[in-house]
Design a protein around this motif. Structure first.
Motif, PDB file in Angstrom:
ATOM      1  N   MET A   1       0.844  -1.181   0.000  1.00 48.06           N
ATOM      2  CA  MET A   1       0.000   0.000   0.000  1.00 48.06           C
ATOM      3  C   MET A   1       0.888   1.243   0.000  1.00 48.06           C
ATOM      4  SD  MET A   1      -3.216   0.815   0.137  1.00 48.06           S
ATOM      5  CE  MET A   1      -4.513   1.663   0.952  1.00 48.06           C
ATOM      6  N   SER A   2       0.566   2.178  -0.854  1.00 46.84           N
ATOM      7  CA  SER A   2       1.339   3.398  -0.989  1.00 46.84           C
ATOM      8  C   SER A   2       1.018   4.373   0.142  1.00 46.84           C
ATOM      9  CB  SER A   2       0.988   4.032  -2.335  1.00 46.84           C
ATOM     10  OG  SER A   2       1.708   5.210  -2.515  1.00 46.84           O
ATOM     11  N   ASN A   3       1.983   5.215   0.514  1.00 46.47           N
ATOM     12  CA  ASN A   3       1.731   6.211   1.546  1.00 46.47           C
ATOM     13  C   ASN A   3       1.425   7.572   0.928  1.00 46.47           C
ATOM     14  OD1 ASN A   3       4.264   6.922   0.649  1.00 46.47           O
ATOM     15  ND2 ASN A   3       5.157   7.107   2.675  1.00 46.47           N
ATOM     16  N   HIS A   4       1.090   7.563  -0.358  1.00 43.08           N
ATOM     17  CA  HIS A   4       0.693   8.794  -1.014  1.00 43.08           C
ATOM     18  C   HIS A   4      -0.311   8.491  -2.123  1.00 43.08           C
ATOM     19  CE1 HIS A   4       4.096   7.288  -3.367  1.00 43.08           C
ATOM     20  NE2 HIS A   4       3.564   7.910  -4.390  1.00 43.08           N
ATOM     21  N   ALA A  18     -12.675   7.549 -19.170  1.00 43.58           N
ATOM     22  CA  ALA A  18     -12.537   6.712 -20.370  1.00 43.58           C
ATOM     23  C   ALA A  18     -11.095   6.730 -20.875  1.00 43.58           C
ATOM     24  CB  ALA A  18     -13.499   7.190 -21.458  1.00 43.58           C
ATOM     25  N   PHE A  19     -10.482   7.917 -20.875  1.00 39.86           N
ATOM     26  CA  PHE A  19      -9.094   8.032 -21.322  1.00 39.86           C
ATOM     27  C   PHE A  19      -8.163   7.196 -20.458  1.00 39.86           C
ATOM     28  CE2 PHE A  19      -4.890   9.867 -20.844  1.00 39.86           C
ATOM     29  CZ  PHE A  19      -4.455   9.909 -22.149  1.00 39.86           C
ATOM     30  N   TYR A  20      -8.256   7.351 -19.131  1.00 39.63           N
ATOM     31  CA  TYR A  20      -7.326   6.641 -18.242  1.00 39.63           C
ATOM     32  C   TYR A  20      -7.618   5.142 -18.175  1.00 39.63           C
ATOM     33  CZ  TYR A  20      -5.057  10.970 -17.079  1.00 39.63           C
ATOM     34  OH  TYR A  20      -4.339  12.132 -17.168  1.00 39.63           O
ATOM     35  N   ARG A  21      -8.861   4.730 -18.364  1.00 38.90           N
ATOM     36  CA  ARG A  21      -9.151   3.289 -18.482  1.00 38.90           C
ATOM     37  C   ARG A  21      -8.304   2.707 -19.618  1.00 38.90           C
ATOM     38  NH1 ARG A  21     -15.059   3.972 -17.208  1.00 38.90           N
ATOM     39  NH2 ARG A  21     -15.453   2.438 -15.577  1.00 38.90           N
ATOM     40  N   THR A  22      -8.286   3.407 -20.744  1.00 37.37           N
ATOM     41  CA  THR A  22      -7.522   2.954 -21.913  1.00 37.37           C
ATOM     42  C   THR A  22      -6.026   3.117 -21.687  1.00 37.37           C
ATOM     43  OG1 THR A  22      -9.346   3.522 -23.379  1.00 37.37           O
ATOM     44  CG2 THR A  22      -7.170   3.306 -24.380  1.00 37.37           C
ATOM     45  N   ALA A  23      -5.612   4.296 -21.218  1.00 39.51           N
ATOM     46  CA  ALA A  23      -4.184   4.575 -21.042  1.00 39.51           C
ATOM     47  C   ALA A  23      -3.534   3.588 -20.078  1.00 39.51           C
ATOM     48  CB  ALA A  23      -3.990   6.006 -20.545  1.00 39.51           C
ATOM     49  N   TRP A  24      -4.236   3.295 -18.984  1.00 39.50           N
ATOM     50  CA  TRP A  24      -3.661   2.421 -17.964  1.00 39.50           C
ATOM     51  C   TRP A  24      -4.106   0.971 -18.100  1.00 39.50           C
ATOM     52  CZ3 TRP A  24      -5.389   6.609 -14.048  1.00 39.50           C
ATOM     53  CH2 TRP A  24      -4.461   7.664 -14.054  1.00 39.50           C
ATOM     54  N   GLY A  25      -5.067   0.703 -18.974  1.00 36.37           N
ATOM     55  CA  GLY A  25      -5.568  -0.665 -19.136  1.00 36.37           C
ATOM     56  C   GLY A  25      -6.130  -1.211 -17.834  1.00 36.37           C
ATOM     57  N   ALA A  26      -6.847  -0.353 -17.105  1.00 30.50           N
ATOM     58  CA  ALA A  26      -7.362  -0.753 -15.788  1.00 30.50           C
ATOM     59  C   ALA A  26      -8.750  -0.167 -15.570  1.00 30.50           C
ATOM     60  CB  ALA A  26      -6.429  -0.259 -14.690  1.00 30.50           C
ATOM     61  N   GLU A  27      -9.507  -0.831 -14.725  1.00 27.98           N
ATOM     62  CA  GLU A  27     -10.823  -0.348 -14.316  1.00 27.98           C
ATOM     63  C   GLU A  27     -10.697   0.362 -12.971  1.00 27.98           C
ATOM     64  OE1 GLU A  27     -13.854  -0.455 -15.924  1.00 27.98           O
ATOM     65  OE2 GLU A  27     -12.604  -1.111 -17.600  1.00 27.98           O
ATOM     66  N   HIS A  29     -11.516   1.383  -9.154  1.00 26.10           N
ATOM     67  CA  HIS A  29     -12.090   0.682  -8.005  1.00 26.10           C
ATOM     68  C   HIS A  29     -13.207   1.502  -7.379  1.00 26.10           C
ATOM     69  CE1 HIS A  29     -10.149   3.327  -5.072  1.00 26.10           C
ATOM     70  NE2 HIS A  29      -9.027   3.195  -5.773  1.00 26.10           N
ATOM     71  N   THR A  30     -13.188   2.812  -7.636  1.00 18.82           N
ATOM     72  CA  THR A  30     -14.214   3.727  -7.132  1.00 18.82           C
ATOM     73  C   THR A  30     -14.615   4.632  -8.277  1.00 18.82           C
ATOM     74  OG1 THR A  30     -13.241   3.742  -4.923  1.00 18.82           O
ATOM     75  CG2 THR A  30     -14.708   5.574  -5.463  1.00 18.82           C
ATOM     76  N   GLU A  31     -15.922   4.772  -8.486  1.00 20.35           N
ATOM     77  CA  GLU A  31     -16.398   5.647  -9.553  1.00 20.35           C
ATOM     78  C   GLU A  31     -17.628   6.391  -9.048  1.00 20.35           C
ATOM     79  OE1 GLU A  31     -16.983   5.394 -14.388  1.00 20.35           O
ATOM     80  OE2 GLU A  31     -16.572   3.572 -13.260  1.00 20.35           O
ATOM     81  N   THR A  32     -17.417   7.638  -8.625  1.00 18.23           N
ATOM     82  CA  THR A  32     -18.489   8.478  -8.106  1.00 18.23           C
ATOM     83  C   THR A  32     -18.477   9.803  -8.873  1.00 18.23           C
ATOM     84  OG1 THR A  32     -17.158   9.615  -6.435  1.00 18.23           O
ATOM     85  CG2 THR A  32     -18.110   7.480  -5.800  1.00 18.23           C
ATOM     86  N   PRO A  33     -19.499  10.624  -8.711  1.00 22.13           N
ATOM     87  CA  PRO A  33     -19.502  11.923  -9.397  1.00 22.13           C
ATOM     88  C   PRO A  33     -18.422  12.882  -8.878  1.00 22.13           C
ATOM     89  CG  PRO A  33     -21.723  11.333  -8.676  1.00 22.13           C
ATOM     90  CD  PRO A  33     -20.782  10.335  -8.068  1.00 22.13           C
ATOM     91  N   TYR A  34     -17.834  12.600  -7.718  1.00 17.44           N
ATOM     92  CA  TYR A  34     -16.842  13.510  -7.132  1.00 17.44           C
ATOM     93  C   TYR A  34     -15.433  12.927  -7.074  1.00 17.44           C
ATOM     94  CZ  TYR A  34     -18.041  10.713  -3.059  1.00 17.44           C
ATOM     95  OH  TYR A  34     -18.282   9.655  -2.221  1.00 17.44           O
ATOM     96  N   TYR A  35     -15.245  11.666  -7.462  1.00 12.02           N
ATOM     97  CA  TYR A  35     -13.914  11.059  -7.424  1.00 12.02           C
ATOM     98  C   TYR A  35     -13.947   9.726  -8.165  1.00 12.02           C
ATOM     99  CZ  TYR A  35      -9.520   9.162  -5.521  1.00 12.02           C
ATOM    100  OH  TYR A  35      -8.255   8.635  -5.366  1.00 12.02           O
ATOM    101  N   VAL A  36     -12.958   9.508  -9.008  1.00  9.43           N
ATOM    102  CA  VAL A  36     -12.761   8.203  -9.631  1.00  9.43           C
ATOM    103  C   VAL A  36     -11.362   7.751  -9.242  1.00  9.43           C
ATOM    104  CG1 VAL A  36     -12.557   6.923 -11.798  1.00  9.43           C
ATOM    105  CG2 VAL A  36     -14.335   8.674 -11.550  1.00  9.43           C
ATOM    106  N   GLY A  37     -11.274   6.575  -8.610  1.00 10.45           N
ATOM    107  CA  GLY A  37      -9.996   6.085  -8.121  1.00 10.45           C
ATOM    108  C   GLY A  37      -9.530   4.831  -8.825  1.00 10.45           C
ATOM    109  N   PHE A  38      -8.274   4.828  -9.180  1.00  9.32           N
ATOM    110  CA  PHE A  38      -7.621   3.664  -9.773  1.00  9.32           C
ATOM    111  C   PHE A  38      -6.517   3.207  -8.825  1.00  9.32           C
ATOM    112  CE2 PHE A  38      -9.291   5.923 -13.404  1.00  9.32           C
ATOM    113  CZ  PHE A  38      -9.622   4.959 -14.338  1.00  9.32           C
ATOM    114  N   ASN A  39      -6.272   1.902  -8.773  1.00  8.49           N
ATOM    115  CA  ASN A  39      -5.137   1.380  -8.036  1.00  8.49           C
ATOM    116  C   ASN A  39      -4.250   0.681  -9.052  1.00  8.49           C
ATOM    117  OD1 ASN A  39      -3.436  -0.582  -6.578  1.00  8.49           O
ATOM    118  ND2 ASN A  39      -4.502   0.243  -4.803  1.00  8.49           N
ATOM    119  N   LEU A  40      -3.074   1.254  -9.284  1.00  7.32           N
ATOM    120  CA  LEU A  40      -2.149   0.699 -10.259  1.00  7.32           C
ATOM    121  C   LEU A  40      -0.927   0.164  -9.530  1.00  7.32           C
ATOM    122  CD1 LEU A  40      -2.429   3.571 -12.882  1.00  7.32           C
ATOM    123  CD2 LEU A  40      -3.672   1.408 -12.840  1.00  7.32           C
ATOM    124  N   ASP A  41      -0.874  -1.143  -9.380  1.00  7.91           N
ATOM    125  CA  ASP A  41       0.245  -1.798  -8.690  1.00  7.91           C
ATOM    126  C   ASP A  41       0.480  -1.208  -7.299  1.00  7.91           C
ATOM    127  OD1 ASP A  41       0.701  -3.494 -10.895  1.00  7.91           O
ATOM    128  OD2 ASP A  41       1.984  -1.987 -11.847  1.00  7.91           O
TER     129      ASP A  41
END
Length: 112
Positions: A1-4, A18-27, A29-41
């Motif tokens: 787990m990252s500390n930042h 949509a752009f970052y789904r493609t750019a990072w090849g990832a879905e 983990h959180t998708e709300t109207p105020y924040y979309v979160g990705f966990n990459l490694d």
């Protein structure tokens, strides 16, 4: 787990997601109207549709701290400037946005 967490301002959240789904090849983990979160490694990267309102000028690294008010005071004493004071953003999470002496943005976050 990252500390930042890296947060990217994304005024058009749908297009950015949509752009970052493609750019990072990832879905997200959180998708709300105020924040979309990705966990990459183990690295948290979020999209903030309110980045301009929050006074972000570009991507910001938010460093985890246990005592947000003390960290802000410490960084201010070291020459930092508060851009966005300590703000509760929901779910027990608070953050602050600052600049270093050269004007680069750095953030601090605490999660309850």
């Amino acid at each position: 787990m990252s500390n930042h967490t890296i947060v990217i301002p994304a005024p058009d959240l749908e297009t950015a997601t949509a752009f970052y789904r493609t750019a990072w090849g990832a879905e997200p983990h959180t998708e709300t109207p105020y924040y979309v979160g990705f966990n990459l490694d183990g690295q948290e990267i979020g999209l903030n549709p309110a980045g301009e309102r929050d006074r972000m000028t570009g991507p910001v690294v938010y460093w985890q701290t246990d005592d947000l008010a003390a960290k802000v005071a410490e960084v201010e004493a070291a020459g930092g400037t508060v851009v966005r004071p300590v703000t509760e953003v929901g779910g027990g999470t608070s953050l602050a946005l600052m600049t270093d002496p050269a004007g680069n943005q750095v953030g601090f976050i605490t999660q309850g």
